[in-house]
Motif scaffolding. Structure first.
Motif, mmCIF file in Angstrom:
data_model
loop_
_atom_site.group_PDB
_atom_site.id
_atom_site.type_symbol
_atom_site.label_atom_id
_atom_site.label_comp_id
_atom_site.label_asym_id
_atom_site.label_seq_id
_atom_site.Cartn_x
_atom_site.Cartn_y
_atom_site.Cartn_z
ATOM 1 N N GLN A 124 0.367 0.843 -1.021
ATOM 2 C CA GLN A 124 -0.447 -0.223 -0.425
ATOM 3 C C GLN A 124 -0.771 0.117 1.023
ATOM 4 O O GLN A 124 -1.605 -0.498 1.639
ATOM 5 C CB GLN A 124 0.206 -1.611 -0.557
ATOM 6 C CG GLN A 124 1.323 -1.945 0.399
ATOM 7 C CD GLN A 124 2.673 -1.512 -0.133
ATOM 8 O OE1 GLN A 124 2.928 -0.321 -0.302
ATOM 9 N NE2 GLN A 124 3.542 -2.459 -0.370
ATOM 10 N N LEU A 125 -0.102 1.169 1.535
ATOM 11 C CA LEU A 125 -0.352 1.577 2.920
ATOM 12 C C LEU A 125 -1.332 2.761 2.904
ATOM 13 O O LEU A 125 -2.022 2.980 1.939
ATOM 14 C CB LEU A 125 0.980 1.961 3.577
ATOM 15 C CG LEU A 125 2.020 0.839 3.529
ATOM 16 C CD1 LEU A 125 3.381 1.344 3.946
ATOM 17 C CD2 LEU A 125 1.606 -0.340 4.399
ATOM 18 N N HIS A 126 -1.397 3.495 3.994
ATOM 19 C CA HIS A 126 -2.150 4.760 4.012
ATOM 20 C C HIS A 126 -3.650 4.621 3.851
ATOM 21 O O HIS A 126 -4.264 5.314 3.028
ATOM 22 C CB HIS A 126 -1.676 5.732 2.917
ATOM 23 C CG HIS A 126 -0.207 5.954 2.893
ATOM 24 N ND1 HIS A 126 0.460 6.390 1.790
ATOM 25 C CD2 HIS A 126 0.729 5.801 3.861
ATOM 26 C CE1 HIS A 126 1.745 6.504 2.064
ATOM 27 N NE2 HIS A 126 1.923 6.139 3.322
ATOM 28 N N ALA A 127 -4.287 3.707 4.598
ATOM 29 C CA ALA A 127 -5.753 3.616 4.556
ATOM 30 C C ALA A 127 -6.365 4.965 4.915
ATOM 31 O O ALA A 127 -7.407 5.345 4.378
ATOM 32 C CB ALA A 127 -6.225 2.545 5.529
ATOM 33 N N SER A 128 -5.689 5.729 5.804
ATOM 34 C CA SER A 128 -6.255 7.009 6.237
ATOM 35 C C SER A 128 -6.272 8.014 5.081
ATOM 36 O O SER A 128 -7.152 8.868 5.007
ATOM 37 C CB SER A 128 -5.467 7.573 7.417
ATOM 38 O OG SER A 128 -4.157 7.836 7.006
ATOM 39 N N VAL A 129 -5.285 7.923 4.178
ATOM 40 C CA VAL A 129 -5.273 8.842 3.026
ATOM 41 C C VAL A 129 -6.425 8.473 2.089
ATOM 42 O O VAL A 129 -7.158 9.345 1.600
ATOM 43 C CB VAL A 129 -3.924 8.787 2.267
ATOM 44 C CG1 VAL A 129 -3.933 9.781 1.112
ATOM 45 C CG2 VAL A 129 -2.754 9.058 3.200
ATOM 46 N N GLU A 130 -6.594 7.165 1.867
ATOM 47 C CA GLU A 130 -7.699 6.736 0.997
ATOM 48 C C GLU A 130 -9.032 7.211 1.577
ATOM 49 O O GLU A 130 -9.895 7.711 0.851
ATOM 50 C CB GLU A 130 -7.691 5.211 0.856
ATOM 51 C CG GLU A 130 -6.472 4.678 0.120
ATOM 52 C CD GLU A 130 -6.500 3.172 -0.098
ATOM 53 O OE1 GLU A 130 -5.596 2.673 -0.775
ATOM 54 O OE2 GLU A 130 -7.420 2.490 0.414
ATOM 55 N N ALA A 131 -9.179 7.067 2.909
ATOM 56 C CA ALA A 131 -10.433 7.480 3.557
ATOM 57 C C ALA A 131 -10.639 8.984 3.411
ATOM 58 O O ALA A 131 -11.756 9.444 3.140
ATOM 59 C CB ALA A 131 -10.409 7.076 5.033
ATOM 60 N N ALA A 132 -9.549 9.767 3.551
ATOM 61 C CA ALA A 132 -9.678 11.230 3.445
ATOM 62 C C ALA A 132 -10.087 11.626 2.028
ATOM 63 O O ALA A 132 -10.954 12.486 1.846
ATOM 64 C CB ALA A 132 -8.353 11.892 3.827
#
Ligand code: NAP
Length: 271
Positions: free
Chosen positions: A101-109
């Motif tokens: 549920q965390l890691h917006a930056s991973v989703e964006a990458a």
């Protein structure tokens, strides 16, 4: 070929088990393949891989179309997951099913790399209660810094079912699912349902965060993991995990498992 990272953990092992039962060939990544192979499963090949070793990731990703991405929630998780997605893309992987549920930056990458994706954002796992198995079996009690927080915890078996659907069909491509159970319960209510399932009273006691930390470390949990868990409990106390989301219903066309079902199915482990 499907690749599973985190394959020996709580969620990944459930995903691997389901794919094996469906007769689907899977490459399962672990830092210790010899240990994992002791748990023999049809169609599953355990291979050596470490998020901190890009050579091992390249070997693991070769010939893979779709990959499940899960790592420990350490300070390194974002860096490790972005590095994995980058290697996967270069190896020709087309789709990543990412859990957290965390890691917006991973989703964006993952999106910026032009990969297709399914993002799974689960709430607290019901199976997390197994962390308290020792005190439940020995003292018929468990303790946490949760107060009267209501949490819509989700059964890991439902997470795994959604992950398998997203790995084996394209129906869930480019979708994001928030995955919760069907209701938000306090730990006191969960203790009541667990008592009913195992046939003896189990109590829940709210404790200060420092007491919970000491108890977790006593149970053998590494300090970084205990600290991460305490941060999550702070979030629960703020009521941030109480929302009931439709992700399981949307992805699987059926309701998520209730806590009562979890308690019934796992009762032998708490007896
Ligand atoms: N617990 C909860 O209630 C909850 C709720 C929502 C989201 N989450 C998320 O769920 C994830 C944890 O899932 P889980 O409970 O299934 O994990 P887990 O049981 O702790 O297992 C961790 C897995 O990660 C692998 N791993 C760790 N470091 C690695 C490395 N350097 N290289 C390769 N593999 C590595 C381990 O494999 P080997 O040891 O075999 O190498 C293991 O399979 C975290 O991202 C967390 O944020 C948890």
């Amino acid at each position: 070929m499907i690749l599973i990272t985190g394959a020996t953990g709580t969620v990944g092992s459930e995903v691997v088990k389901r794919l094996s039962a469906q007769g689907i060939r899977v490459r399962a990544v672990t830092r210790n393949p010899r240990k994992a192979a002791a748990n023999r499963l049809a169609h599953i090949e355990f291979v050596a891989g470490d998020f901190d070793d890009s050579h091992s990731l390249r070997r693991a990703c070769s010939g893979v179309d779709r990959a499940f991405l899960l790592s420990d929630s350490t300070d390194h998780a974002e860096r490790q997951q972005i590095a994995f997605a980058n290697v996967a893309r270069k190896c020709g992987v087309k789709h990543i099913v990412k859990l957290s549920q965390l890691h917006a930056s991973v989703e964006a990458a993952i999106q910026a790399f032009g990969l297709s994706y399914t993002f799974l954002r689960p709430n607290l796992y019901m199976q997390g209660l197994l962390n308290f198995r020792q005190s439940i079996t020995q003292q018929s009690a468990f303790f946490a810094a949760a107060g009267e927080a209501r949490i819509s915890a989700v059964d890991v078996r439902d997470l795994a079912a959604v992950a398998v659907a997203a790995l084996t069909t394209s129906l869930h491509d480019n979708k994001t699912y928030s995955l919760t159970g069907p209701e938000a319960l306090t730990f006191t209510r969960m203790a009541r349902q667990l008592s009913k399932a195992i046939g003896r009273p189990i109590t829940f006691t709210d404790v200060p965060p420092a007491t919970m930390r000491a108890a977790l470390i006593d149970l053998g949990m590494p300090a970084w993991q205990a600290d991460g868990l305490l941060e999550e409990f702070e979030m629960y106390r703020r009521g941030e995990a109480a929302g009931v989301e439709p992700g399981v219903q949307e992805a699987l066309g059926r309701a998520p498992r209730s806590f009562a079902e979890f308690a019934r199915d796992y009762a032998p482990q708490f007896a």
